[in-house]
Write a protein that holds these residues in place. Structure first.
Motif: not given
Length: 507
Positions: A15-21
């Motif tokens: 759920f970190t922003p980078v991994n979600l992207l």
């Protein structure tokens, strides 16, 4: 409870922003690749392997897993609207899905495919989360002899599943084994198969081999078949959603397909072809609308196989993560990505790389939700992708493959190897030799050699170590059955059909 704790930690990673992207990018790209006929997740991941030199492992595998799941979703669009399965796993979907589209029910076929994929993908991902630790406990009992026997079993079963015949599969596997031997022998320090070329002392990079065989070879093969025939896209008619009656006819096939697909996908000899055909046969037998099969199209014949396909895709991750055994072309490419990071999948992976494994599993749950959102409302956009001119598509793939490979080491020799293997991949596809066993041979061949040497060193050269250990003997017996069983069965069937021999002179 321990698994739930690990899964909770995995969601904190995913759920970190980078991994979600990365997850969003992977699912979007995977869906697009699945829609385009002839392309697939193995080719796409092979094309993107060079990013492993620039991106953190968690991000890379979340991207690759999103592509893998997305292609499973997108492949149904091509099968239903174009009657052109992008992969062998979606052949069954085309049987009833295209008939539904031609009878004006293409929207319902696409909807049951997308929702069934979500249901089965979620069930399959839960299976990965809860089954992987169990398999790890079993695998910790393995010694060098057991690991070597397990790899022999994987060689036999995977080669048989991925090829049109076991002989062709084993031939490809042996070719990969030979390529994997190129370089310096780590135990003796002696160069092998380098032909005096210093550039080959480090061996052939698995990533270059994967890109050459899959991206370059597949592209050349598809380009050569461009004028083999013209496919007609069936236009979408009516609503993209299912009626209450179609919901009622779909939910049981979804569950049955997931129950069939996941365990077979998790087997070393699994794959997606067997569960999809098995699911189709079961749904055809259980359906109350048998007259629709093969005529106007039965929705059960789409719902069940699509669920089995996506559940088996999740099942494939179990042996790859816990035993280091790839049972599909895509898994073989992903295994090469692990190697580029210096990570060896196996029983210790869940403990030594907890963030990676549990973040990957958690991202699969997220990917399933994203894919439903992407597939149902945006189906019109995916259909437009089918109109991309083939020459531009093939040229783009070759450009990305060349630039990505050169970016790894800036070596012209790598480009020569890339296109030599690409030409070999084209010839293999032309003469129906599977390419995935080559990658499997390159990765598992040297590992099998290492385990064999360790077993022989521990036993002081006594070969009986492979059959005095019960687990090793069991695995080798299964490998023999997998190799000889089909031929013995075919011989028995042939003799049964011929009947008793006629002896001249008998009354």
């Amino acid at each position: 409870m321990e698994t739930l704790g690990h899964l909770s930690h995995g969601f904190s990673v995913a759920f970190t922003p980078v991994n979600l992207l990365w997850c969003l990018l992977g699912t979007t790209l995977g869906t697009a690749i699945g829609v385009l006929p002839g392309l697939g997740p193995a080719l796409t991941i092979a094309l993107l392997l060079p990013i492993t030199y620039q991106v953190a492992p968690e991000a890379s595998f979340i991207l690759f897993a999103g592509i893998y799941y997305g292609a499973m979703y997108g492949g149904s669009t091509t099968s239903i609207l174009l009657n052109t399965p992008g992969e062998s796993a979606t052949i069954v979907t085309a049987l009833e899905g295209n008939r539904m589209a031609r009878s004006g029910r293409g929207g319902a076929a696409l909807a049951t495919s997308a929702i069934g994929s979500f249901v089965a993908g979620t069930i399959g991902t839960m299976g990965v989360a809860f089954l992987a630790p169990v398999v790890v406990k079993f695998a910790l009992a393995f010694g060098p002899a057991e690991y070597f026997s397990l790899m022999v079993l994987a060689f036999i079963t995977v080669s048989a599943v991925l090829g049109s015949s076991s002989v062709r599969g084993l031939t490809s596997l042996f070719a990969g084994f030979v390529i994997g031997m190129i370089g310096v022998d780590l135990q003796t320090g002696q160069p092998r198969f380098t032909f005096g070329m210093t550039e080959l002392l480090d061996g052939v990079d698995v990533i270059i081999a994967a890109v050459g065989l899959f991206a370059v070879g597949e592209t050349l093969y598809m380009a050569s078949r461009r004028y083999a025939g013209k496919d007609e896209i069936v236009p979408l008619k009516g609503s993209l959603y299912m009626t209450a009656a179609e919901w009622g006819r779909s939910w049981k096939p979804w569950l049955r397909g997931a129950a069939i697909g996941f365990p077979i996908g998790a087997m070393p000899a699994g794959g997606a072809e067997i569960p999809t055909f098995l699911s189709y046969a079961i749904e055809k037998k259980l359906s109350k609308h048998k007259q629709e099969f093969g005529t106007v199209g039965a929705i059960e014949g789409v719902a069940g196989p699509e669920a089995a396909n996506n559940a088996s895709a999740a099942g494939v991750l179990v042996p790859m993560l816990t035993l280091g055994l790839p049972t599909s072309a895509t898994a073989a490419i992903m295994l090469s990505a692990f190697q580029s990071y210096g990570i060896n999948p196996g029983p210790l992976l869940l403990t030594t790389q907890g963030d990676l494994v549990w973040g990957l599993i958690a991202s699969l749950f997220i990917a399933n939700v994203i894919l439903v959102i992407l597939n149902l409302p945006l189906i019109g956009l995916w259909v437009r992708l089918l109109k991309i001119p083939a020459p531009q598509l093939y040229a783009g793939i070759l450009v990305f493959a060349t630039v990505g490979t050169y970016g790894i080491s800036q070596s012209p020799i790598d480009l020569v190897i890339l296109y030599l293997l690409g030409a070999a991949g084209f010839l293999m596809r032309r003469f129906d030799f599977p390419t995935a066993p080559v990658i499997i041979g390159m990765i598992l061949g040297p590992l099998a050699e290492t385990q064999f040497r360790r077993a022989m060193t521990i036993s002081n050269g006594d070969w009986s170590v492979f059959y005095t250990h019960k687990l090793s003997l069991t695995l080798l017996t299964l490998a023999f059955i997998g190799l000889a069983g089909p031929h013995i069965w075919a011989f028995i069937e042939h003799r049964r059909r011929r009947g008793p021999e006629h002896v001249p002179g008998d009354a």
